[in-house]
Structures are given as structure tokens and as C-alpha cells.
Design an enzyme around this catalytic site. Structure first.
Site, PDB file in Angstrom:
ATOM      1  N   TYR A   6      40.246  32.648  46.401  1.00  0.00           N
ATOM      2  CA  TYR A   6      40.497  31.915  47.848  1.00  0.00           C
ATOM      3  C   TYR A   6      39.729  32.364  48.962  1.00  0.00           C
ATOM      4  O   TYR A   6      39.443  31.477  49.821  1.00  0.00           O
ATOM      5  CB  TYR A   6      42.093  32.068  48.006  1.00  0.00           C
ATOM      6  CG  TYR A   6      43.118  31.472  47.122  1.00  0.00           C
ATOM      7  CD1 TYR A   6      42.651  30.651  46.095  1.00  0.00           C
ATOM      8  CD2 TYR A   6      44.364  31.600  47.309  1.00  0.00           C
ATOM      9  CE1 TYR A   6      43.463  30.044  45.134  1.00  0.00           C
ATOM     10  CE2 TYR A   6      45.255  31.092  46.463  1.00  0.00           C
ATOM     11  CZ  TYR A   6      44.847  30.288  45.364  1.00  0.00           C
ATOM     12  OH  TYR A   6      45.806  29.748  44.419  1.00  0.00           O
TER      13      TYR A   6
ATOM     14  N   LYS B 247      43.394  38.953  33.617  1.00  0.00           N
ATOM     15  CA  LYS B 247      42.664  38.039  32.626  1.00  0.00           C
ATOM     16  C   LYS B 247      41.640  38.940  32.188  1.00  0.00           C
ATOM     17  O   LYS B 247      40.283  38.627  32.178  1.00  0.00           O
ATOM     18  CB  LYS B 247      42.110  36.695  32.900  1.00  0.00           C
ATOM     19  CG  LYS B 247      41.762  35.754  31.958  1.00  0.00           C
ATOM     20  CD  LYS B 247      42.753  35.305  30.958  1.00  0.00           C
ATOM     21  CE  LYS B 247      42.233  34.378  30.003  1.00  0.00           C
ATOM     22  NZ  LYS B 247      42.943  34.056  28.637  1.00  0.00           N
TER      23      LYS B 247
ATOM     24  N   ASP C  28      47.747  34.133  30.780  1.00  0.00           N
ATOM     25  CA  ASP C  28      48.289  33.142  30.033  1.00  0.00           C
ATOM     26  C   ASP C  28      49.527  33.553  29.243  1.00  0.00           C
ATOM     27  O   ASP C  28      50.697  32.753  29.334  1.00  0.00           O
ATOM     28  CB  ASP C  28      47.513  32.542  28.920  1.00  0.00           C
ATOM     29  CG  ASP C  28      46.515  33.743  28.322  1.00  0.00           C
ATOM     30  OD1 ASP C  28      46.398  34.854  28.805  1.00  0.00           O
ATOM     31  OD2 ASP C  28      45.598  33.353  27.366  1.00  0.00           O
TER      32      ASP C  28
ATOM     33  N   ASP D 193      49.844  33.118  42.781  1.00  0.00           N
ATOM     34  CA  ASP D 193      50.345  31.850  43.525  1.00  0.00           C
ATOM     35  C   ASP D 193      50.965  31.016  42.373  1.00  0.00           C
ATOM     36  O   ASP D 193      52.098  30.339  42.517  1.00  0.00           O
ATOM     37  CB  ASP D 193      48.951  31.302  43.907  1.00  0.00           C
ATOM     38  CG  ASP D 193      49.275  29.904  44.887  1.00  0.00           C
ATOM     39  OD1 ASP D 193      50.427  29.559  45.165  1.00  0.00           O
ATOM     40  OD2 ASP D 193      48.353  29.282  45.269  1.00  0.00           O
TER      41      ASP D 193
ATOM     42  N   ASP E  48      55.401  30.467  41.723  1.00  0.00           N
ATOM     43  CA  ASP E  48      56.061  29.324  41.938  1.00  0.00           C
ATOM     44  C   ASP E  48      56.761  29.098  40.368  1.00  0.00           C
ATOM     45  O   ASP E  48      57.776  28.348  40.320  1.00  0.00           O
ATOM     46  CB  ASP E  48      54.928  28.016  42.145  1.00  0.00           C
ATOM     47  CG  ASP E  48      54.791  27.945  43.424  1.00  0.00           C
ATOM     48  OD1 ASP E  48      55.264  28.477  44.282  1.00  0.00           O
ATOM     49  OD2 ASP E  48      54.351  26.674  43.817  1.00  0.00           O
TER      50      ASP E  48
END
Ligand code: NAD
Length: 368
Positions: free
Chosen positions: A142, A191, A223, A247, A251
Site C-alpha cells: 500500500y 507467501k 492461501d 487487510d 475482514d
């Protein structure tokens, strides 16, 4: 002890739920012998209406001078047509940057009385779950180099994931410390099978783990983590991860609890002065109707007690009161589900919590 708390009520249901949190904190303060001084400042649409900008300097100065910041929510249709830079939500990024907040703590707890609200199968929620996601907040993709250019196939765009050892160690230490205060289990999500930045993340976390032999540490690819959260959420205690993965996973985890009105969050930085806020927004559809569930805001106050002030017993008292009130069948409309129970108003829910905490209202130290 006396603590100065900057109170940013904001818009929509913000003023209602912050009022509930103030009452609960005053009550717990009276019970444990603390004095909380609440100092209100403008933010969001309320600030635009009063002084023409979403984050006035006075608000930033007041927050910097406080011991901690409690924020309701900002935004609403009244300000939606304003240019992006002038919208209430702009104040959220501004205040987080001004306070140097680099980590976000988001608990996803399934309260026993609300198991029915989870979208997961009954056998997966039977044991309940209580997960804390520690998300890096100021680095990664970001904030990395980004742009557009002309490539082999014409117009293309790129965003860059970049982490320094310093940034990873900073968030990693916080996560290990958090795990120590809970059940002592930490999973780091990356990852590393594909991304160089994740390989540095993993190496750094492994080095850190050597200093925390009392914490049971493991790694997961993102994943797999996304899958494990819905397959067996109970396996997790603390999860630490990057800005982007955090992020998405936070959620996902919060949705597993099925109740946006119950979910708190904390954003913390180098100093103990954090920003504590519910994860939901200003809920304009129910604002002013006394329908809002104050629990997420009140639990954000409990996180403030725990993480900003180190008042663990006091935080436990608030969280236990929420547990107990829910178990007695006191539910606001958002969590009542199809239980057939008559929903309580937000103020009635607050009154139940105050009763549960068993405190008399303290002499008010509010300056508003
Ligand atoms: P929202 O979270 O405000 O509302 C989504 C739904 O959940 C609505 O139906 C609402 O009534 C319900 N809800 C939310 N909190 C509740 C509570 N405590 N009790 C009962 N029900 C509750 O999200 P939205 O509708 O997408 O956004 C509304 C406004 O809030 C927008 O202006 C948005 O930009 C802003 N927003 C602010 C923040 C923040 O201040 N941190 C976060 C998200 C959205």
C-alpha cells in the site's frame, strides 16, 4: 491514576456509542480507583460542518497531548459528494499518520451467546474461537513504489511490496508480546514460496522466535491461512501478517463472528498512545434511533485499558460484563437473529452493562 482520553465522536452513530463507552469506562474507573478525563475533539463530517475540514489541527494536537484516543466513526451521505481530499474518511488516514500508528490489532472473538450469528457450521463453532490478528499498517504494497507505464501489451500498472528488517522486527516483537499475554501461540502468515519480501519476513520472524522460546511459533502461507480460518478457526490464537494480507484476513476472520456491532480494534505505534475504534462505520441508516449496538465501541475501550494503560484486570472486567450480558439474552437488533428475543435499544444495552459492572457512576470528569 488519571488518564487523559481524546474523545473523537465523529458522525452517525458515533456520538451514541462513544457516550456508552464513556459511561462504561467511568464505571470501571470508579470500581478500580482510576480517573478518566475525556476531552472531546471534532473529526469527520462534524468537523467539516463546524470548521470546514475533516481533521482540524486542534484535534491532532489534542490527540498528541492525550494518553490515548477513542474514536467513534466518521462519514455519511451528507458529505459523500465532497472531493476525496475533503471527505470525512480522509481524517482517518490523517490521524493514524499523525499518531505514527504502525500496527493494527483486530480481535475476532465468537461470543458463546452469539454462535448462531456465525456463518460457519455449528460443529465448527461449538468450541468458540478468539483470534487476534496483528496487521502491519504503514508498510508493504500500500505504501511501496507504484505507477503506470507502457509495457509490451500497452498500458500497465504496478505496485511494489517492500519490507525492511526493521519494519518486520517491529511488528514481529509486538505480535510475540501479544501472544505472551494470551495463550502463547503465534502464527506468521506470508507467501514465502513466491515473494522475496515474504522470504525476508519469514527469516526475520524465525530469528525473532529464538528470543521467545515460551511462544509456540509457526508459519503459514496466506492461501492456506485463508482456508484454515474457515476450516478450523479454533486452532488460531495470534496471527501476525503484512499490511495487504492482514487487510484481507482480518475482514475474513471478523465475518466469521457474524456480528459487525461486536468487533473492536486498536491501532498502536511507538508510544503507548493508541487509537481505539470499532471496525464498523457510522451506520447512517440507524443513527439517532437508539438502535446501535454499543458493544464494539465498549470493547474498543477495553482494548484501550489493556494495551494503552496496561490495565488488564479492568479490561477483563469490561469484557466479562459483555459476555455475561449477552449470555443473559440481552441482545441489540443486529445480533438478535431469529432467537425470538425482543431486541434491546442501544441505551438499554448500555444500562445492562453498567448494572453488570455493578458500579455507581463516578464523579464525572468530562469536559463537555
Ligand atoms: P457501516 O459499518 O456503517 O454499516 C454497515 C451495516 O452495519 C449497516 O446496516 C449498519 O446499520 C450496520 N451497523 C454498523 N455498526 C452497527 C452497530 N454498532 N450496531 C448495529 N448495526 C450496525 O458501513 P457502511 O454503511 O458501508 O458505511 C457508512 C459510513 O461509514 C460511510 O460514510 C463510510 O465511509 C463510513 N465508514 C467509516 C468507518 C470509520 O469511521 N472507521 C469505517 C467504515 C465505514
Amino acid at each position: 491514576m488519571e488518564y487523559r482520553i481524546a474523545l473523537l465522536k465523529g458522525d452517525g452513530i458515533g456520538p451514541e456509542i462513544t457516550e456508552s463507552a464513556v459511561q462504561v469506562l467511568e464505571t470501571v474507573g470508579a470500581r478500580f480507583g482510576h480517573r478518566f478525563v475525556f476531552e472531546p475533539y471534532l473529526i469527520g463530517g462534524a468537523a467539516i460542518d463546524a470548521v470546514g475540514e475533516p481533521l482540524p489541527d486542534k484535534t491532532v494536537e489534542g490527540c498528541l497531548a492525550s494518553d490515548s484516543v477513542l474514536l467513534g466513526a466518521v462519514g455519511g451521505p451528507k458529505w459523500d459528494a465532497l472531493p476525496a481530499d475533503m471527505r470525512p474518511e480522509k481524517a482517518l488516514l490523517g490521524i493514524r499518520a499523525a499518531l505514527g500508528l504502525y500496527m493494527n490489532l483486530r480481535p475476532a472473538k465468537l461470543f458463546p451467546a452469539l454462535k448462531g450469528a456465525s456463518p460457519l457450521r455449528e460443529d465448527l463453532t461449538a468450541q468458540g474461537f478468539d483470534i487476534l490478528i496483528v496487521r502491519e499498517l504503514t508498510g508493504g504494497i500500500y505504501f511501496g513504489e507504484h505507477g503506470t507505464r507502457t509495457g509490451r501489451y500497452g498500458e500497465e500498472a504496478f505496485d511494489t511490496e517492500c519490507y525492511s528488517v526493521y519494519e518486520i522486527e517491529r511488528i514481529g516483537k509486538a505480535a510475540f508480546e501479544a501472544a505472551r499475554k494470551r495463550s502463547g501461540r503465534l502464527v506468521s502468515v506470508d507467501k514465502a514460496n513466491v515473494l522475496e519480501s515474504s522470504r525476508l519476513w519469514r527469516r526475520t520472524m524465525h530469528r525473532l522466535a529464538e528470543s521467545y522460546p515460551d511462544v509456540a511459533y509457526s508459519d503459514l502461507y496466506v492461501d492456506n491461512a485463508a482456508m484454515q480460518l474457515v476450516r478450523d478457526p479454533q486452532q488460531f490464537d495470534v496471527i501476525v501478517t503484512s499490511n495487504l494480507f492482514g487487510d484481507i484476513l482480518s475482514d475474513e476472520a471478523s465475518q466469521l463472528t457474524g456480528s459487525i456491532g461486536m468487533l473492536a480494534s486498536a491501532s498502536l505505534g511507538e508510544t503507548k498512545r493508541g487509537l481505539f475504534e470499532p471496525i464498523h462505520g457510522s451506520a447512517p441508516d440507524i443513527a439517532g434511533k437508539d438502535l446501535a449496538n454499543p458493544a464494539a465501541m465498549i470493547l474498543s475501550g477495553a482494548m484501550m485499558l489493556r494495551y494503552a494503560f496496561g490495565l488488564a484486570d479492568e479490561a477483563d472486567a469490561v469484557e466479562n460484563a459483555v459476555d455475561a450480558v449477552l449470555a443473559r439474552g440481552c441482545h441489540t437488533a443486529d445480533i438478535v437473529g431469529d432467537s425470538g428475543v425482543r431486541p434491546l435499544s442501544g441505551s438499554a444495552m448500555t444500562a445492562e452493562l453498567l448494572r453488570e459492572l455493578g458500579g455507581q457512576r463516578a464523579g464525572s470528569a468530562r469536559r463537555y
